[in-house]
Design an enzyme around this catalytic site. Structure first.
Site, short mmCIF file in Angstrom:
data_model
loop_
_atom_site.label_atom_id
_atom_site.label_comp_id
_atom_site.label_asym_id
_atom_site.label_seq_id
_atom_site.Cartn_x
_atom_site.Cartn_y
_atom_site.Cartn_z
N TYR A 141 0.82 -1.22 0.00
CA TYR A 141 0.00 0.00 0.00
C TYR A 141 0.86 1.27 0.00
O TYR A 141 0.37 2.35 -0.29
CB TYR A 141 -0.95 0.02 1.21
CG TYR A 141 -2.08 -0.99 1.12
CD1 TYR A 141 -2.18 -1.85 0.04
CD2 TYR A 141 -3.04 -1.08 2.11
CE1 TYR A 141 -3.20 -2.79 -0.05
CE2 TYR A 141 -4.08 -2.01 2.03
CZ TYR A 141 -4.14 -2.86 0.95
OH TYR A 141 -5.15 -3.78 0.87
N LYS A 192 3.08 -15.58 1.75
CA LYS A 192 2.98 -16.29 0.47
C LYS A 192 4.41 -16.56 0.05
O LYS A 192 4.86 -16.19 -1.05
CB LYS A 192 2.20 -15.39 -0.53
CG LYS A 192 1.81 -16.08 -1.82
CD LYS A 192 0.70 -17.10 -1.66
CE LYS A 192 0.46 -17.82 -2.98
NZ LYS A 192 -0.41 -19.00 -2.84
N ASP A 225 -3.56 -18.17 1.05
CA ASP A 225 -4.74 -18.83 0.46
C ASP A 225 -5.28 -19.89 1.42
O ASP A 225 -6.49 -20.02 1.63
CB ASP A 225 -4.43 -19.41 -0.92
CG ASP A 225 -3.07 -20.08 -1.00
OD1 ASP A 225 -2.24 -19.89 -0.09
OD2 ASP A 225 -2.82 -20.81 -1.98
N ASP A 249 -5.53 -6.82 5.48
CA ASP A 249 -6.73 -6.09 5.09
C ASP A 249 -7.85 -7.08 4.75
O ASP A 249 -8.98 -6.98 5.23
CB ASP A 249 -6.38 -5.22 3.87
CG ASP A 249 -7.45 -4.20 3.56
OD1 ASP A 249 -8.47 -4.16 4.27
OD2 ASP A 249 -7.28 -3.44 2.59
N ASP A 253 -11.16 -8.58 7.38
CA ASP A 253 -12.57 -8.42 7.00
C ASP A 253 -13.27 -9.78 6.96
O ASP A 253 -14.42 -9.91 7.37
CB ASP A 253 -12.69 -7.78 5.61
CG ASP A 253 -12.89 -6.27 5.72
OD1 ASP A 253 -12.50 -5.71 6.76
OD2 ASP A 253 -13.43 -5.66 4.77
#
Ligand code: NAD
Length: 359
Positions: A141, A192, A225, A249, A253
């Protein structure tokens, strides 16, 4: 130690939910003689209306001198058409980065009384208590270079850069290990590393810190994942999850929605010294603003997090959380968490019910 709070009501339902939380804060401050003081300031749309920008100098000065900040939420359709760089949400990003609030703590707690609110089976989520620790001021970001460029063949190409220095990884991992030590003692680091070098370094750094300083913590690693899948398959296997900005992020959620009630979830964003900004996970809900129907419990629970993490007042923090539990036991519900046989109340009444439950 100074114990000063800046309260930013924000926009939409912000002033309503903050008013309810402020009443709870006032009562707890008296009951436990916490010696807290506070003042109000402007952020987001309210600040644009008053000063022409979402994070004006005066708010910045108030924020610098405060030990903690309580925020409602910012934004709304009124400011959606103004230039992007001065929209309400920019104010939020600015205050987070100016205060170096790098550690975002998002608990996903499902009160057993609300197990029916989740889209998952009650036995899978009832009593869920996960803490997601998300790195908030680095990663893709903020990484440079970024932009949209034109290739030689005239086609456009968008690009971003995912970067983490060892020091950034260490400081967020430290927060996760310390907090796990106060809870279930387990940390799952999400990466990852099979594809992205930046997360390969993440994994190595988290592991090295655990080996060197936190032998008592049980550390595991998951690819993002798989973590996303495990969160809906068997979420209660997690205690603390630590991850970077982008993965955090999304996963926070997902975890929040396991509880089925966005109006119940608080959050904290902390700097290296424990100074923090505390706010509900939801937004300013302009669709229900001014109607006395918003659920103030996420904001009230944000006050509890503030007392725990910035002011180290565990007893008072727990008292607020217990009071919320009592109110739910009594069947008192705002519209968003209402189910058959329960008593529907508004924002103000819910705040009063929590105050009454504090005794
Ligand atoms: P939202 O979270 O405001 O609302 C999503 C849905 O949840 C709406 O139907 C809303 O009525 C409901 N809801 C939210 N909080 C509730 C509460 N306490 N009680 C009952 N119902 C509640 O998300 P959105 O609609 O995508 O965004 C609205 C505005 O909020 C936008 O301007 C957005 O940019 C802003 N926003 C701000 C923050 C923040 O300040 N941290 C976070 C997210 C969104």
């Amino acid at each position: 130690m100074s114990k000063h709070i800046l309260i930013l009501d924000g926009d939409g339902i912000g002033p309503e939910i903050v008013a309810a939380a402020e009443k709870v804060l006032r009562v707890v401050n008296d009951q436990y003689q916490l010696g807290l003081t506070w003042e109000h300031g402007l952020l987001g749309g309210a600040a644009i209306d008053a000063h022409g920008e979402p994070y004006p100098q005066i708010t910045s000065e108030q924020a610098q001198k405060a030990d903690a900040i309580l925020l409602g939420a910012v934004g709304g359709p009124k400011w959606d058409s103004i230039e992007r760089s001065i929209r309400p949400e920019r104010g939020l990003l600015k205050i987070r980065s100016e205060l170096n609030l790098f550690a975002n703590l998002r608990p996903a707690i499902l009160y057993p009384q609300l197990a029916d609110a989740s889209s998952l089976k009650p036995e899978i989520v009832s009593g869920l208590d996960i803490l997601i620790v998300r790195e908030l001021t680095g990663g893709i970001y903020f990484g440079q270079p970024r932009g949209i460029r034109e290739l030689e063949n005239g086609e456009k190409q968008g690009y971003n850069t995912d970067v983490y220095a060892e020091s950034e990884i260490k400081r967020i991992a430290k927060v996760a290990f310390e907090l796990a030590g106060l809870r279930g003692g387990k940390v799952c680091s999400v990466d990852k590393a099979n594809v992205l070098e930046v997360t390969e370094l993440w994994k190595q750094t988290v592991t090295a810190l655990k080996d060197a300083e936190y032998p008592e913590i049980q550390l595991s690693h998951l690819y993002v994942d798989n973590a996303a899948m495990q969160l809906v398959r068997a979420p209660k296997q997690f205690d603390v999850i630590v991850t970077g900005n982008l993965f955090g992020d999304i996963l926070s959620d997902e975890a929040a929605m396991l509880t089925g009630s966005i109006g119940m979830l608080p959050s904290a964003s902390l700097d290296e010294n424990g100074k923090g900004m505390y706010e509900p996970c939801h937004g300013s809900a302009p669709d229900i603003a001014g109607q006395n129907i918003a659920n103030p419990l996420a904001t009230i629970l944000s006050v509890a997090m503030m007392l725990r993490y910035t002011f180290r007042e565990e007893t008072a923090a727990k008292a607020i959380e217990d009071a919320v539990g009592k109110v739910l036991d009594q069947g008192i519900r705002t519209a968003d968490i209402l189910s058959d046989g329960m008593t529907k109340v508004g924002t103000v009444e819910m705040g009063k019910a929590v105050v009454a439950a504090l005794g």
